[in-house]
Design an enzyme around this catalytic site. Structure first.
Site, short mmCIF file in Angstrom:
data_model
loop_
_atom_site.label_atom_id
_atom_site.label_comp_id
_atom_site.label_asym_id
_atom_site.label_seq_id
_atom_site.Cartn_x
_atom_site.Cartn_y
_atom_site.Cartn_z
CG LEU A 1 -1.98 1.09 1.29
CD1 LEU A 1 -3.09 0.81 0.29
CD2 LEU A 1 -2.55 1.17 2.70
CG ASP B 1 3.43 -0.52 6.09
OD1 ASP B 1 2.33 -0.88 5.62
OD2 ASP B 1 3.61 -0.28 7.29
CG ASP C 1 -2.18 -2.26 12.18
OD1 ASP C 1 -3.22 -1.70 12.61
OD2 ASP C 1 -1.04 -1.79 12.36
CG ASN D 1 -5.08 3.95 -0.32
OD1 ASN D 1 -5.99 3.38 -0.91
ND2 ASN D 1 -5.08 4.12 0.97
CG ASP E 1 7.53 3.00 5.67
OD1 ASP E 1 6.87 1.95 5.67
OD2 ASP E 1 7.36 3.92 6.50
#
Length: 921
Positions: free
Chosen positions: A670, A746, A835, A699, A748
Site C-alpha cells: 500500500l 508497507d 492492522d 491509494n 517503507d
C-alpha cells in the site's frame, strides 16, 4: 655661400640647381660607420675576454683556477649542489625498484592470461554441460508428463443433463410423507456443473401474494435481487422457490384456495418436485397453516412442524426473521464477558393447560415409577424450577404467569410474555435461558421456541432446551451441542446441578459459538435465505459459487529500469534462499477436492469456520492428500519440493520444505504519494525467491508521474487504482492475487531477503495464522477500565502488524465481505487501525495468537519520510479502536503469547535488560 649651401641641403638639395646626391652620400657614410663599430664590439670583445680567462686558468697555481672544468667530487663539494645529488641518487634507486616491479607484474599478467584462457575453456565446457542437462531435464519432464497421462484418465466436464419439460419418467413415491431426496427430488435438473440456478416466483403474480406480510415480502425480494444463485430463466433452474408466509390474519386465504394456487404454478409439474415453499415467521404466534395443505413433493421451510408433517433430510427448519428490513446494531448487543451474569438462568412463559396441574400436589418419583408416568412433564418442571428459586442457592428468575396478556401460541406451547425489548433486558442478565419445548411431543418445533432461541443467542444467554425430541433450526448441518444444552425433560431435577458444574471456559466457548451462529445464519434476511439455499445445495452435493473477487483496475506504467542491488538485501552470507525461478509465475490451485464432499467438510464449513462459508469454493487450510496431489500434478504444474527428502545445509536451504506443494506468494504494498520510497522498496524485492508478483495498491487520487520509470525486478508489478483513499484497500481480495500466501508490506518496510523467506517458511507450517515481524500487545488499563495499545519492547505479544506479515488470502475475503461494516467504517474514520482489525478477525476465528518471527521489533527503512504512525494522535486513536472492536465482537479476542520463532541458522543477541525473555526455536 655657406648659408646658402646649408639651406639647400635642408631643403633636400633643391634650389639653385641643388645637388641631392650629396645628402645621400652623407647618410650612407654614417650608417656604414655605425655598422662597422658594432661588428668590432660584438666579435673582438668576446674573443679578448675568452683569451684572458683562459690565460688565467692555465696559471701554475691550480688553487687559483676559477672557470676551468672540475671533477665530480669537486663539484659535489659545492654546498648548494649537495641536495641535488642526494635527490639524483634516490630517484635512481626508485627507478631500479620500479623496473623490478614492472618485470614482476608482467610475469604475473602472463600467468593470469594463461588462467583466463583456461577459465574460458572451462566456461565453454560448463555451458555445454548445462545445455546437455537442460535437454535431459526437458526430456525427463516430457517423459513424466507422458507417464502421468498414461496412468491418469483424461477428465473433462460431463455433458450437461437437460430434463424434459414434463418429466414424465420421474418415479412416484408411495406417499408424500415418505419423501426424501432420492425419491422426491429430480437430480437431473441439477448437474454438478450447473452452478445451482434457482428460480424465484414473484408472489405478487398470485392471489395469495396480497396476504403476505409487507415487511417479510420486501425483505425477501431485496435478498433475492442480490443472491448469486437466482436466475430469471426458469427452464434451466434446479430449484423453484415460492414465498407463502408470513400471512396477515384478516386476509389469509383458505387452505384449499392456497393449495389450488400452489398447484397452478407454471413449473409445479403435477407434484411440485424441486420446489421449495418458504413460510417465514416474524412473530412468535405464526400459525402452521401449511399443515392442512398438500404440498406434494415440494420441500417446506418454516419454523413450525408437526411430527406427521416434518420429513427429515428433506424439509428445513428455519429461524424467525426478526430483523426483516434492518441490520442488527452490534453496539447494542451486550458483551460476552463477564461470563457469569446476575441470574444463573431465567424463564418467563405461560401455558394455560399447565396452570391447573401446577397447583395440585405433584407425585414423588417413586410413585411415578410404580404408576404410569405422566404424559406431560411440565408439572414437574414447574415444581422443580420453583424449588430452585426458593432455595436461593443461586439467583434465578422463573415466572410461569405473564404479567400482561401472553402472546398467542399453539396448544401445549409455552407462550412468550411481554414485549421483545423487555425479554431481551432479562436475557442480558441471564447466564442461561431455559426453553421448554411444547408438551405435545407431536409438535417437533414451534415458532415460539425458535423465537426464544433467537433472542437468547442474540444477547449471549446460553440456551438450555428441555426436550430432546425438538428439531432446532438447520439441525442437520449445525452441531447445536457446541452452543446450547439439550436436556431431556425427565432430567429436570438435575438441571441445576448441571448448569452449576459448567466451567467458565466452557461457558465462554458456548456463548461465543452461539454469537457466531446468530450472526451467520439468523441475524438478517440475507443470512436466512443464503443458509436455506446452502443447505439444499450441500444436500445435493453441488459446489458453491466462488466468492466475489475485487476487480483490479490497473494503472498503466512504464517498466524497464534495471533494479539495483541493495547490499543490505543481498548480503545473506552462505544462505541459499531458494532456487532461481526460470518458469513463469504460477498460481495456487483453486480447488483442492474439485466436486467431492465429505461429511467432515460439511461440519467444518458450517461450525468451525466463520461467516457464510457456503459461498467459498474450498476450505483453505485442508492438507492435500497424496491422491489429490497426484491429480493436481497433471493440471497445475505441481512439483513437490521440500519435505520427505531429509537433508541438511544447502539441501535444506534450497528446498522450501513443508508438507504442501510448491507455491509462491504475492506482495501487496500500500502506498500514498511516496514515489521515491516506493521505488526503493520495489528494487529491494529484486531476486526474491518464490515471489509471484507485486500488487501495488495506489491509494492516492493523484496518478503516478508519467515519467516515472518502474524497476524491473523479474516478476510482474501490478499497480492497482482504488476508488477512494482507505486503509481497508490493503486487504481487498484483488483478482490479481493468484496465490494463497500474501505478504502485506508497507512501502517503507525494510526487510532482508533471508528474513522474508524465513517468514514464508514459517507461514507454510501455520497457514491459519498471521506470521510477521513487528509484534505488539494489548493491556488492561485498571484506572480507566479500558484496553490500551502498547508498542513497547516486551517478552509477550498479542498482535503482529500487517505492515510486514504473511496471511492467507482467505482472510482478505472475510475482512472485506464478512467482518462487520462498523469496523471498516472506523478504520476509514481514523485512517488507522486496519492492522489491529485484521488481528482481531484472525484471533476471533482461530482462537490462536499470531506468530512473530525473528527478533525484529521495527522494520522502517532508515531515512524514509515519517509515516502516519509518528503522529501524536496515532496511539490515542489505536486505544479507541481496540475498545470499539471489543464492543463489536462482544469480548476481547486477542490472545497473548510468549512464542517466537527464530531460525536455527541465526543467533540473537539480547540486551542486558531483556535477558529474562525466553526465546523459542
Amino acid at each position: 655661400e655657406l648659408m646658402t649651401g646649408y639651406t639647400m641641403l635642408r631643403n633636400g638639395g633643391v634650389g639653385n640647381g641643388g645637388q641631392p646626391w650629396v645628402l645621400r652620400w652623407s647618410s650612407r657614410i654614417r650608417l656604414t660607420w655605425l655598422s662597422f663599430t658594432l661588428f668590432i664590439i660584438l666579435v673582438f670583445f668576446p674573443l679578448i675576454a675568452h683569451y684572458y680567462l683562459t690565460t688565467i686558468d692555465d696559471a701554475d697555481d691550480a688553487g687559483k683556477r676559477i672557470f676551468g672544468p672540475r671533477t665530480g667530487n669537486e663539484l659535489c663539494e659545492v654546498k648548494h649542489v649537495q641536495d641535488l645529488c642526494r635527490i639524483r641518487e634516490s630517484v635512481s634507486e626508485e627507478l631500479l625498484q620500479l623496473e623490478a616491479k614492472r618485470q614482476e607484474l608482467n610475469s604475473e599478467i602472463a600467468k593470469l592470461n594463461l588462467k583466463i584462457e583456461a577459465c574460458k575453456k572451462s566456461i565453454e565446457n560448463a555451458k555445454q554441460d548445462l545445455l546437455q542437462l537442460k535437454n535431459v531435464i526437458s526430456q525427463t519432464e516430457h517423459s513424466y508428463k507422458e507417464l502421468m497421462a498414461q496412468n491418469q484418465p483424461k477428465l473433462s466436464l460431463p455433458i450437461r443433463l437437460l430434463p424434459d419439460k414434463d418429466d414424465v419418467t420421474f418415479p412416484l413415491p408411495k406417499s408424500n410423507r415418505n419423501c426424501r431426496l432420492h425419491n422426491c427430488f429430480d437430480y437431473s435438473r441439477c448437474p454438478l456443473t450447473s452452478g445451482f440456478p434457482v428460480y424465484v416466483y414473484n408472489s405478487d403474480d398470485y392471489p395469495f401474494g396480497s396476504s403476505l406480510d409487507p415487511l417479510i415480502k420486501q425483505a425477501f425480494e431485496a435478498t433475492v435481487r442480490t443472491n448469486v444463485y437466482v436466475t430469471e430463466n426458469a427452464n434451466i433452474a434446479c430449484v423453484y422457490i415460492i414465498l407463502v408466509g408470513e400471512m396477515q390474519e384478516p386476509v389469509m386465504p383458505k387452505p384449499t384456495e392456497l393449495e389450488q394456487q400452489l398447484h397452478s404454478l407454471p413449473y409445479w409439474r403435477t407434484d411440485g418436485h424441486n420446489h421449495l415453499i418458504i413460510n417465514l415467521s416474524r412473530k412468535s404466534e405464526t400459525q402452521n397453516f401449511i399443515y392442512n395443505i398438500s404440498t406434494g413433493r415440494a420441500m417446506v421451510a418454516q419454523s413450525t412442524f408437526y411430527d406427521a408433517q416434518y420429513r427429515p433430510g428433506f424439509d428445513i427448519v428455519v429461524s424467525p426473521l426478526v430483523h426483516a428490513m434492518s441490520e442488527p446494531n452490534f453496539l447494542e448487543i451486550p458483551p460476552q464477558v463477564p461470563v457469569k451474569r446476575k441470574y444463573l438462568f431465567s424463564f418467563q412463559g405461560e401455558k394455560i393447560e399447565s396452570l391447573r396441574s401446577s397447583l395440585q400436589e405433584v407425585r414423588s418419583f417413586e410413585e411415578e415409577i410404580e404408576g404410569n408416568a405422566p404424559a406431560d412433564y411440565d408439572d414437574r418442571i414447574i415444581t422443580t424450577l420453583k424449588a430452585v428459586q426458593d432455595s436461593k442457592l443461586d439467583f434465578v428468575l422463573v415466572e410461569f404467569t405473564c404479567k400482561n396478556q401472553p402472546k398467542a401460541s399453539l396448544p401445549t406451547e409455552w407462550a412468550l410474555c411481554g414485549e421483545r425489548d423487555d425479554r431481551l433486558e432479562l436475557l442480558k442478565l441471564s447466564t442461561f435461558a431455559l426453553i421448554i419445548t411444547p408438551g405435545d411431543t407431536r409438535l417437533v418445533i414451534s415458532a415460539g421456541c425458535t423465537m426464544r432461541l433467537f433472542e437468547a443467542l442474540e444477547v449471549g444467554a446460553i440456551p438450555v432446551v428441555l426436550g430432546e425430541q425438538v428439531q432446532l433450526p438447520y439441525n442437520d448441518v449445525i452441531r447445536w451441542n457446541e452452543a446450547a444444552l439439550i436436556i431431556p425433560k425427565p432430567r429436570i431435577t438435575e438441571v441445576h446441578f448441571l448448569l452449576r458444574s459448567i466451567s467458565d471456559n466452557d461457558l465462554l466457548a458456548m456463548r461465543r459459538q452461539g454469537r457466531f451462529l446468530w450472526e451467520t445464519y439468523f441475524s438478517t434476511s440475507d443470512n436466512v435465505f443464503s443458509t436455506v439455499l446452502a443447505i439444499i445445495r450441500t444436500r445435493i452435493q453441488i459446489p458453491a459459487a466462488p466468492i466475489r473477487e475485487e476487480p483490479a483496475v490497473e494503472i498503466p506504467h512504464r517498466s524497464g529500469k534495471a533494479a539495483g542491488t541493495d547490499p543490505n538485501m543481498a548480503d545473506n552470507g552462505d544462505l541459499d534462499l531458494g532456487p532461481v525461478e526460470t518458469e513463469p509465475p504460477y498460481a495456487s490451485p483453486k480447488y483442492l477436492r474439485n466436486f467431492t464432499l465429505t461429511a467432515m467438510d460439511i461440519y467444518r464449513n458450517w461450525n468451525s469456520a466463520p461467516g457464510p462459508f457456503h459461498l467459498f469454493p474450498y476450505t483453505p487450510f485442508d492438507p492435500i492428500l497424496p491422491s489429490e496431489a497426484k491429480f493436481l500434478g497433471s493440471g497445475t504444474g505441481f512439483r513437490p519440493i521440500g519435505g520427505g527428502a531429509g537433508g541438511s545445509g544447502k539441501e535444506f536451504q534450497a528446498a522450501l520444505g513443508g508438507n504442501v506443494p510448491r507455491e509462491q506468494f504475492t506482495v501487496v504494498m500500500l502506498t500514498y504519494e511516496r514515489e521515491e520510497v516506493l521505488m526503493n522498496s520495489l528494487e529491494r524485492l529484486n531476486g526474491l525467491p518464490y515471489l509471484n508478483k507485486v500488487v501495488v495498491v495506489w491509494n492516492s487520487p493523484k496518478l503516478p508521474s508519467e515519467d516515472l520509470l518502474w524497476p524491473d525486478i523479474g516478476v510482474p508489478i501490478m499497480v492497482v487504482r482504488t476508488e477512494k483513499n482507505s486503509l481497508n484497500n490493503r486487504f481487498l481480495p484483488w483478482d490479481e492475487i493468484e496465490t494463497e500466501a500474501i505478504l502485506s508490506i508497507d512501502d517503507d518496510a525494510h526487510l532482508r531477503h533471508d528474513e522474508i523467506m524465513f517468514g514464508f517458511r514459517v507461514w507454510r507450517e501455520a497457514r491459519d495464522r498471521i506470521v510477521g515481524f513487528p509484534g505488539r500487545y494489548h493491556a488492561w488499563d485498571i484506572p480507566h477500565q479500558s484496553w490500551l495499545y502498547n508498542s513497547n519492547y516486551s517478552c509477550e505479544l498479542s498482535m503482529v502488524l500487517t505492515g510486514a506479515a504473511f496471511f492467507h488470502k482467505y482472510y482478505a475475503y472475510l475482512y472485506s465481505y464478512v467482518m462487520p461494516q462498523a469496523i471498516r467504517d472506523m478504520v476509514d474514520e481514523y485512517i488507522n487501525c486496519e492492522d489491529i482489525a485484521m488481528n482481531f478477525l484472525v484471533s476471533h476465528l482461530t482462537r490462536k495468537p499470531p506468530i512473530k518471527v525473528t527478533s525484529r521489533w521495527t522494520f522502517r527503512c532508515p531515512g524514509c519520510p515519517q509515516a502516519l504512525s509518528h503522529d501524536d494522535s496515532h496511539f490515542h486513536e489505536r486505544h479507541k479502536c481496540i475498545n470499539f472492536f471489543v464492543k463489536v465482537y462482544g469480548y476481547m479476542p486477542l490472545l497473548y503469547t510468549q512464542f517466537r520463532v527464530d531460525s536455527v541458522l541465526f543467533k540473537t543477541r539480547l540486551p542486558h535488560d531483556k535477558t529474562k525473555c525466553f526465546k523459542f526455536i
